[in-house]
Motif scaffolding. Sequence first.
Motif, PDB file in Angstrom:
ATOM      1  N   UNK A   8       0.781  -1.230   0.000  1.00 44.12           N
ATOM      2  CA  UNK A   8       0.000   0.000   0.000  1.00 44.12           C
ATOM      3  C   UNK A   8       0.810   1.275   0.000  1.00 44.12           C
ATOM      4  N   UNK A   9       2.109   1.191  -0.241  1.00 42.04           N
ATOM      5  CA  UNK A   9       2.924   2.405  -0.279  1.00 42.04           C
ATOM      6  C   UNK A   9       2.748   3.109  -1.618  1.00 42.04           C
ATOM      7  N   UNK A  10       2.603   4.407  -1.527  1.00 42.54           N
ATOM      8  CA  UNK A  10       2.468   5.228  -2.720  1.00 42.54           C
ATOM      9  C   UNK A  10       2.702   6.678  -2.364  1.00 42.54           C
ATOM     10  N   UNK A  11       2.681   7.545  -3.368  1.00 46.82           N
ATOM     11  CA  UNK A  11       3.027   8.954  -3.185  1.00 46.82           C
ATOM     12  C   UNK A  11       1.936   9.750  -2.481  1.00 46.82           C
ATOM     13  N   UNK A  12       2.261  10.242  -1.307  1.00 46.97           N
ATOM     14  CA  UNK A  12       1.366  11.045  -0.481  1.00 46.97           C
ATOM     15  C   UNK A  12       1.932  12.462  -0.470  1.00 46.97           C
ATOM     16  N   UNK A  13       1.137  13.426  -0.928  1.00 53.46           N
ATOM     17  CA  UNK A  13       1.624  14.813  -1.073  1.00 53.46           C
ATOM     18  C   UNK A  13       0.858  15.763  -0.168  1.00 53.46           C
ATOM     19  N   UNK A  14       1.549  16.842   0.168  1.00 52.94           N
ATOM     20  CA  UNK A  14       0.841  17.938   0.833  1.00 52.94           C
ATOM     21  C   UNK A  14       1.438  19.265   0.395  1.00 52.94           C
ATOM     22  N   UNK A  15       0.565  20.270   0.365  1.00 52.37           N
ATOM     23  CA  UNK A  15       0.956  21.638   0.015  1.00 52.37           C
ATOM     24  C   UNK A  15       0.462  22.545   1.125  1.00 52.37           C
ATOM     25  N   UNK A  16       1.351  23.330   1.684  1.00 54.93           N
ATOM     26  CA  UNK A  16       0.980  24.327   2.690  1.00 54.93           C
ATOM     27  C   UNK A  16       0.421  25.534   1.945  1.00 54.93           C
ATOM     28  N   UNK A  17      -0.893  25.709   2.003  1.00 53.20           N
ATOM     29  CA  UNK A  17      -1.559  26.748   1.223  1.00 53.20           C
ATOM     30  C   UNK A  17      -1.205  28.150   1.688  1.00 53.20           C
ATOM     31  N   UNK A  18      -0.644  28.276   2.876  1.00 53.45           N
ATOM     32  CA  UNK A  18      -0.205  29.589   3.369  1.00 53.45           C
ATOM     33  C   UNK A  18       0.992  30.094   2.571  1.00 53.45           C
ATOM     34  N   UNK A  19       1.735  29.176   1.960  1.00 52.10           N
ATOM     35  CA  UNK A  19       2.964  29.551   1.261  1.00 52.10           C
ATOM     36  C   UNK A  19       4.119  29.832   2.200  1.00 52.10           C
ATOM     37  N   UNK A  20       3.921  29.592   3.481  1.00 54.79           N
ATOM     38  CA  UNK A  20       4.915  29.913   4.505  1.00 54.79           C
ATOM     39  C   UNK A  20       5.882  28.744   4.706  1.00 54.79           C
ATOM     40  N   UNK A  21       7.186  28.959   4.496  1.00 60.23           N
ATOM     41  CA  UNK A  21       8.165  27.884   4.715  1.00 60.23           C
ATOM     42  C   UNK A  21       8.159  27.342   6.144  1.00 60.23           C
ATOM     43  N   UNK A  22       7.764  28.157   7.111  1.00 56.45           N
ATOM     44  CA  UNK A  22       7.685  27.689   8.501  1.00 56.45           C
ATOM     45  C   UNK A  22       6.605  26.612   8.631  1.00 56.45           C
TER      46      UNK A  22
END
Length: 191
Positions: A8-22
């Motif tokens: 069941x391993x596969x590509x899990x993505x996330x994007x911080x919509x704030x655009x803040x590197x922190x």
Amino acid sequence: MGPIFDYGYGPFRWVCLSGDPVDLEKTDRAAMDCIDPGRRAEDRDNYVWIRDAGKNRLVVGSQARILYQDAAGRMRIALKFNAMVRNKDVGPIMLGRDHHDPGGTDSPFRETANITDGSNVTADMATHCFAGNAARGMSLVALHNGGGTGIGKAINGGFGLVLDGSRRVDAIIRSAMNWDVMGGVARRNCP
């Protein structure tokens, strides 16, 4: 892809919509807290990947990250991220995955090449994935042709989920994350 998809391993993505590197740094640490590097080699690799992502300067534009994780790992990470949004530790986050996943793609040339029941040339898995994700409340669902193997060689069912911190999204995570991955795992485990 062999055993990585079977587990069941596969590509899990996330994007911080704030655009803040922190926010990305905080989500990196939170994801590492959810991964046991001693469990499997894949988990160790993911832990090291995220641990070293900042120093390897992997961000090119969006404050985003990707790692390979199984259904249980994706659920733990997603619930932790949604709690962080709820507690205002980070801004909203968008989750998604690549087409190259256990349950999201039908392609006899790559993703479903090792399925031996004859269904490797059908588009049932991607369609079920797409429909199930829509019924379970994902923010965005897609059913499309192409992907890494090219137009006419794959059908993909994808999703996006905006984490807004709500309990409603917690319920979607619990229902949809397993659906999105485990259909592919089940199919690969049929004789």
